[in-house]
Design an enzyme around this catalytic site. Structure first.
Site, short mmCIF file in Angstrom:
data_model
loop_
_atom_site.label_atom_id
_atom_site.label_comp_id
_atom_site.label_asym_id
_atom_site.label_seq_id
_atom_site.Cartn_x
_atom_site.Cartn_y
_atom_site.Cartn_z
N LYS A 1 0.83 -1.20 0.00
CA LYS A 1 0.00 0.00 0.00
C LYS A 1 0.87 1.26 0.00
O LYS A 1 0.65 2.18 -0.79
CB LYS A 1 -0.93 0.00 1.22
N ASP B 1 -6.55 1.00 0.82
CA ASP B 1 -6.61 1.08 2.28
C ASP B 1 -8.02 0.70 2.72
O ASP B 1 -8.82 0.21 1.94
CB ASP B 1 -6.23 2.48 2.76
#
Length: 221
Positions: free
Chosen positions: A121, A139
């Protein structure tokens, strides 16, 4: 789910609301972005920005981070969750950047993911925000919006990321990460989505749609 014919309009409406989307984390260059995103895990952007305000006045490069040292770094970020572990990772990452990359942040996903405290991420955020690559970092907000609307259903962040890469029109690939995360943060909220003011509600499979809160009347005399 969001039909293929509606995906362009879905993103177009999000883009109309936020023509120039960008991260809400404060940073000054690719390196401080790496640090900020790494610190933001299990923390709010607001909290990270408060912690890094003074830090980034002193530290702009990996070498400056090493010169600052782990204990001093902890003092700057002690209000951020898991600050002890994050401080160790930030220092270790800075050392790798100095030793293996000449103090520069590599514009390469694998190299970024090799840094302590930097997962997929974080790497995707840096690739997108700092280097302009059309990556999508999934996320909790993007995971929720993608599944709730039916835009890109998946049981894991990676599954959602791969699906988003397939269904996101080319015109919107660069900004998709920001549009989806901001939509999830401010409109398609976790506890109660604000469907009454959602620009893409008509394409969303979530039911029942939430109604606008009723205005409280004036108290009687």
């Amino acid at each position: 789910m969001v039909k293929a014919a509606d995906r362009y309009e879905f993103y177009a409406r999000l883009a109309e609301e936020r023509p120039e989307p960008k991260t809400e984390l404060n940073y000054t260059n690719p390196y401080t972005l790496v640090v900020a995103v790494a610190l933001s895990a299990q923390a709010t952007d607001v909290g990270v920005n408060k912690a890094t305000r003074a830090l980034f006045e002193k530290v702009q490069t990996p070498q400056q981070m090493l010169d600052l040292g782990e204990e001093a770094l902890k003092e700057h970020i002690k209000t951020v969750g898991l600050f002890n572990t994050k401080a160790k990772n930030v220092i270790r990452a800075a050392q790798i950047l100095v030793d293996e990359h000449g103090g520069e942040v590599p514009a390469d996903r694998e190299a970024l993911e090799a840094l302590p405290g930097v997962g997929r991420k974080t790497a995707n955020v840096v690739m997108n925000e700092a280097f302009g690559h059309p990556t999508i970092a999934v996320d909790t907000h993007i995971f929720r919006v993608s599944n709730r609307t039916g835009l890109a259903s998946g049981k894991t962040p990676l599954a959602v990321e791969k699906k988003l890469e397939k269904v996101t029109p080319e015109d919107f690939r660069l900004g998709a990460h920001h549009w989806l995360i901001l939509h999830g943060r401010y409109v398609c909220k976790a506890r109660t989505p604000e469907c009454w003011r959602c620009a893409v509600a008509e394409f969303c499979r979530y039911k029942p749609k939430t109604e606008a809160p009723k205005k409280k009347g004036k108290a009687k005399a």
